[in-house]
Design an enzyme around this catalytic site. Structure first.
Site, PDB file in Angstrom:
ATOM      1  N   GLU A   1     -13.303  -5.803   9.902  1.00 44.84           N
ATOM      2  CA  GLU A   1     -11.940  -5.469  10.337  1.00 44.84           C
ATOM      3  C   GLU A   1     -11.877  -4.029  10.807  1.00 44.84           C
ATOM      4  O   GLU A   1     -12.751  -3.224  10.489  1.00 44.84           O
ATOM      5  CB  GLU A   1     -10.948  -5.663   9.185  1.00 44.84           C
ATOM      6  CG  GLU A   1     -11.304  -4.814   7.971  1.00 44.84           C
ATOM      7  CD  GLU A   1     -10.101  -4.195   7.281  1.00 44.84           C
ATOM      8  OE1 GLU A   1      -8.961  -4.401   7.715  1.00 44.84           O
ATOM      9  OE2 GLU A   1     -10.329  -3.458   6.302  1.00 44.84           O
TER      10      GLU A   1
ATOM     11  N   ASN B   1      -9.263  -0.676  10.836  1.00 48.89           N
ATOM     12  CA  ASN B   1      -8.046  -0.093  10.264  1.00 48.89           C
ATOM     13  C   ASN B   1      -7.476   0.935  11.231  1.00 48.89           C
ATOM     14  O   ASN B   1      -8.117   1.949  11.512  1.00 48.89           O
ATOM     15  CB  ASN B   1      -8.384   0.591   8.941  1.00 48.89           C
ATOM     16  CG  ASN B   1      -8.985  -0.392   7.953  1.00 48.89           C
ATOM     17  OD1 ASN B   1      -8.300  -1.223   7.390  1.00 48.89           O
ATOM     18  ND2 ASN B   1     -10.300  -0.314   7.779  1.00 48.89           N
TER      19      ASN B   1
ATOM     20  N   GLY C   1      -6.916   5.499   5.344  1.00 51.59           N
ATOM     21  CA  GLY C   1      -6.499   6.476   4.333  1.00 51.59           C
ATOM     22  C   GLY C   1      -6.777   7.906   4.778  1.00 51.59           C
ATOM     23  O   GLY C   1      -7.794   8.178   5.402  1.00 51.59           O
TER      24      GLY C   1
ATOM     25  N   GLU D   1       0.819  -1.211   0.000  1.00 53.04           N
ATOM     26  CA  GLU D   1       0.000   0.000   0.000  1.00 53.04           C
ATOM     27  C   GLU D   1       0.865   1.277   0.000  1.00 53.04           C
ATOM     28  O   GLU D   1       0.404   2.348   0.391  1.00 53.04           O
ATOM     29  CB  GLU D   1      -0.939  -0.016   1.213  1.00 53.04           C
ATOM     30  CG  GLU D   1      -2.003  -1.095   1.086  1.00 53.04           C
ATOM     31  CD  GLU D   1      -2.821  -1.246   2.354  1.00 53.04           C
ATOM     32  OE1 GLU D   1      -3.891  -0.634   2.444  1.00 53.04           O
ATOM     33  OE2 GLU D   1      -2.373  -1.965   3.267  1.00 53.04           O
TER      34      GLU D   1
ATOM     35  N   SER E   1      -6.499  -2.902   1.622  1.00 52.35           N
ATOM     36  CA  SER E   1      -6.844  -2.416   0.282  1.00 52.35           C
ATOM     37  C   SER E   1      -7.399  -3.507  -0.641  1.00 52.35           C
ATOM     38  O   SER E   1      -7.279  -3.422  -1.859  1.00 52.35           O
ATOM     39  CB  SER E   1      -5.640  -1.741  -0.399  1.00 52.35           C
ATOM     40  OG  SER E   1      -5.314  -0.557   0.274  1.00 52.35           O
TER      41      SER E   1
ATOM     42  N   ARG F   1     -10.868   3.415  11.518  1.00 52.32           N
ATOM     43  CA  ARG F   1     -12.071   3.175  10.717  1.00 52.32           C
ATOM     44  C   ARG F   1     -12.440   1.703  10.838  1.00 52.32           C
ATOM     45  O   ARG F   1     -11.578   0.839  10.706  1.00 52.32           O
ATOM     46  CB  ARG F   1     -11.791   3.523   9.260  1.00 52.32           C
ATOM     47  CG  ARG F   1     -13.014   4.075   8.524  1.00 52.32           C
ATOM     48  CD  ARG F   1     -12.749   4.138   7.048  1.00 52.32           C
ATOM     49  NE  ARG F   1     -12.675   2.799   6.524  1.00 52.32           N
ATOM     50  CZ  ARG F   1     -11.692   2.358   5.743  1.00 52.32           C
ATOM     51  NH1 ARG F   1     -10.711   3.134   5.364  1.00 52.32           N
ATOM     52  NH2 ARG F   1     -11.715   1.117   5.300  1.00 52.32           N
TER      53      ARG F   1
ATOM     54  N   ASP G   1     -14.675  -1.447   9.462  1.00 53.90           N
ATOM     55  CA  ASP G   1     -15.442  -1.921   8.299  1.00 53.90           C
ATOM     56  C   ASP G   1     -16.455  -2.983   8.703  1.00 53.90           C
ATOM     57  O   ASP G   1     -16.122  -3.926   9.428  1.00 53.90           O
ATOM     58  CB  ASP G   1     -14.501  -2.529   7.244  1.00 53.90           C
ATOM     59  CG  ASP G   1     -13.605  -1.485   6.585  1.00 53.90           C
ATOM     60  OD1 ASP G   1     -13.909  -0.290   6.700  1.00 53.90           O
ATOM     61  OD2 ASP G   1     -12.604  -1.885   5.953  1.00 53.90           O
TER      62      ASP G   1
ATOM     63  N   TYR H   1      -9.611   3.619  -4.866  1.00 52.52           N
ATOM     64  CA  TYR H   1      -8.686   4.737  -5.093  1.00 52.52           C
ATOM     65  C   TYR H   1      -8.882   5.487  -6.403  1.00 52.52           C
ATOM     66  O   TYR H   1      -8.094   6.373  -6.716  1.00 52.52           O
ATOM     67  CB  TYR H   1      -7.235   4.235  -4.964  1.00 52.52           C
ATOM     68  CG  TYR H   1      -6.993   3.586  -3.620  1.00 52.52           C
ATOM     69  CD1 TYR H   1      -7.166   4.318  -2.438  1.00 52.52           C
ATOM     70  CD2 TYR H   1      -6.646   2.242  -3.499  1.00 52.52           C
ATOM     71  CE1 TYR H   1      -6.989   3.738  -1.191  1.00 52.52           C
ATOM     72  CE2 TYR H   1      -6.463   1.648  -2.256  1.00 52.52           C
ATOM     73  CZ  TYR H   1      -6.635   2.398  -1.117  1.00 52.52           C
ATOM     74  OH  TYR H   1      -6.459   1.819   0.117  1.00 52.52           O
TER      75      TYR H   1
HETATM   76  N1  LIG Z   1     -17.203 -11.647   4.535  1.00 52.98           N
HETATM   77  C1  LIG Z   1     -17.386 -10.774   3.559  1.00 52.98           C
HETATM   78  N2  LIG Z   1     -18.591 -10.680   2.930  1.00 52.98           N
HETATM   79  C2  LIG Z   1     -18.771  -9.802   1.920  1.00 52.98           C
HETATM   80  N3  LIG Z   1     -17.812  -8.980   1.456  1.00 52.98           N
HETATM   81  C3  LIG Z   1     -16.587  -9.027   2.037  1.00 52.98           C
HETATM   82  C4  LIG Z   1     -16.321  -9.919   3.114  1.00 52.98           C
HETATM   83  N4  LIG Z   1     -15.018  -9.747   3.472  1.00 52.98           N
HETATM   84  C5  LIG Z   1     -14.530  -8.790   2.676  1.00 52.98           C
HETATM   85  N5  LIG Z   1     -15.454  -8.349   1.807  1.00 52.98           N
HETATM   86  C6  LIG Z   1     -15.255  -7.306   0.772  1.00 52.98           C
HETATM   87  O1  LIG Z   1     -13.866  -7.079   0.581  1.00 52.98           O
HETATM   88  C7  LIG Z   1     -13.487  -5.773   1.032  1.00 52.98           C
HETATM   89  C8  LIG Z   1     -12.147  -5.826   1.764  1.00 52.98           C
HETATM   90  O2  LIG Z   1     -12.229  -6.703   2.862  1.00 52.98           O
HETATM   91  P1  LIG Z   1     -11.656  -6.360   4.292  1.00 52.98           P
HETATM   92  O3  LIG Z   1     -11.899  -7.548   5.166  1.00 52.98           O
HETATM   93  O4  LIG Z   1     -12.172  -5.052   4.772  1.00 52.98           O
HETATM   94  O5  LIG Z   1     -10.069  -6.298   4.036  1.00 52.98           O
HETATM   95  P2  LIG Z   1      -9.068  -5.106   3.609  1.00 52.98           P
HETATM   96  O6  LIG Z   1      -9.861  -3.838   3.480  1.00 52.98           O
HETATM   97  O7  LIG Z   1      -8.102  -5.066   4.731  1.00 52.98           O
HETATM   98  O8  LIG Z   1      -8.456  -5.565   2.334  1.00 52.98           O
HETATM   99  C9  LIG Z   1     -14.624  -5.346   1.953  1.00 52.98           C
HETATM  100  O9  LIG Z   1     -14.682  -3.941   2.018  1.00 52.98           O
HETATM  101  C10 LIG Z   1     -15.821  -5.993   1.262  1.00 52.98           C
HETATM  102  O10 LIG Z   1     -16.207  -5.246   0.125  1.00 52.98           O
HETATM  103 MG   LIG Z   2     -11.329  -3.069   4.744  1.00 51.51          MG
END
Ligand SMILES: Nc1ncnc2c1ncn2[C@@H]1O[C@H](COP(=O)(O)OP(=O)(O)O)[C@@H](O)[C@H]1O
Ligand SMILES: [Mg+2]
Length: 301
Positions: free
Chosen positions: A262, A264, A268, A15, A142, A247, A249, A208
């Site tokens: 998760e 963060n 960003g 990143e 990301s 933040r 999620d 992004y």
């Molecule tokens: N269990 C899930 N069900 C549906 N969408 C998911 C799930 N896990 C991740 N995503 C999708 O992938 C994106 C990134 O996943 P995330 O776990 O936030 O990891 P990172 O942002 O650290 O890469 C999420 O914002 C969502 O859009």
């Molecule tokens: Mg995320």
């Protein structure tokens, strides 16, 4: 004497480019706030900047992912007595490890999609998992290395891809529904953002590239649900002992159940990023947001 700040950006993670954008935006904000600011970009050579980092009043960490966000750099600064922004070493390490943070959240009854953590080299029985599922590296950001698997024929490829970024991966239950994110600054929860990416997945490009995603803030959710989600975000923030700004999620399913994905610890920070967006809806400029982070780190707020 004027407060001196070093904005630290770049780093060796995947990143890196995002970090450089956050760093430049935060640097500009610090300058217009009147701080004596220096911008430090490094790739692998952070040690060569230690003299400078040691001399300033505060290091503003604009790094994302890898050693900049997983507690390694935070731990080094703590050992050396260097004051920095963002969560401490322990908290950063917990939050970068999705498996550990989900375990902790689940332990206090917070809903998080069902998952299994798998280490490299283990045999995986793909028929154990209901589809669709999400396969992702345990400690990335990301959306890098992440795949939504709809068909069994994509499973092996998704596993291989996730392992390219980490020795541990998660196979996680897919939550159909909305994408929402909650920003916290200090102990204050900002308005929720609903994210509508133009791709099926909120992927790197949608994150992004301007115009690739629609953001709705405040998210159009009723007051009771809004409060409930904001309370969960705050509970997680306190559980993981976070500081300054984060933040969180979530996914929100069709039954209005919110699922923690998760947290963060270094989200960003360009002036179009999500935390600044939520701060703007509450009436705070990007400069005010950056200043709040600085004042909290200096212990004056
Ligand atoms: N269990 C899930 N069900 C549906 N969408 C998911 C799930 N896990 C991740 N995503 C999708 O992938 C994106 C990134 O996943 P995330 O776990 O936030 O990891 P990172 O942002 O650290 O890469 C999420 O914002 C969502 O859009
Ligand atoms: Mg995320």
């Amino acid at each position: 004497m004027n407060t001196t700040i070093a904005v630290l950006m770049g780093g060796p993670s995947s990143e890196r480019d995002v970090s450089i954008n956050s760093g430049k935006a935060m640097f500009t904000a610090c300058e217009s706030l009147g701080y004596d600011t220096i911008l430090i970009e490094f790739e692998d050579d952070i040690l060569s900047h230690l003299d400078t980092l040691n001399r300033v009043d505060l290091v503003l960490i604009a790094l994302h992912g890898g050693i900049g966000e997983n507690g390694r750099i935070q731990g080094m600064f703590e050992s050396l007595g260097i004051r920095y922004t963002g969560s401490d070493a322990l908290s950063s390490a917990i939050c970068m490890d999705k498996h550990i943070s989900k375990l902790l959240a689940e332990d206090v009854g917070i809903s998080t999609p069902k998952w299994k953590r798998i280490r490299k080299g283990k045999t995986i029985n793909k028929f154990e998992y209901a589809l669709p599922c999400v396969i992702k590296p345990n400690s990335q950001g990301s959306t890098i290395g992440l795949t939504i698997v709809n068909e069994e024929s994509n499973f092996d490829f998704a596993i291989k891809k996730a392992f390219e970024y980490d020795d541990e991966i998660l196979i996680e239950q897919f939550i159909d529904g909305k994408e929402i994110t909650v920003s916290i600054v200090g102990n204050e929860v900002l308005p929720i953002i609903e994210i509508k990416p133009s791709h099926d997945l909120y992927d790197y490009e949608c994150k992004y590239t301007k115009g690739m995603t629609e953001y709705i803030c405040p998210a159009e959710l009723d007051e009771i649900l809004t409060n409930k989600i904001q309370q969960t975000a705050l509970e997680i923030y306190k559980l993981f002992k976070c500081r300054h700004y984060v933040r969180v999620d979530f996914r929100l399913d069709k039954n209005d159940q919110h699922w923690f994905l998760e947290l963060n610890t270094l989200p960003g920070m360009t002036d179009t990023s999500l935390v600044p967006k939520a701060a703007a809806v509450r009436g705070n400029t990007f400069e005010q947001l950056v200043d709040s982070i600085i004042q909290q780190a200096l212990g004056t707020e």
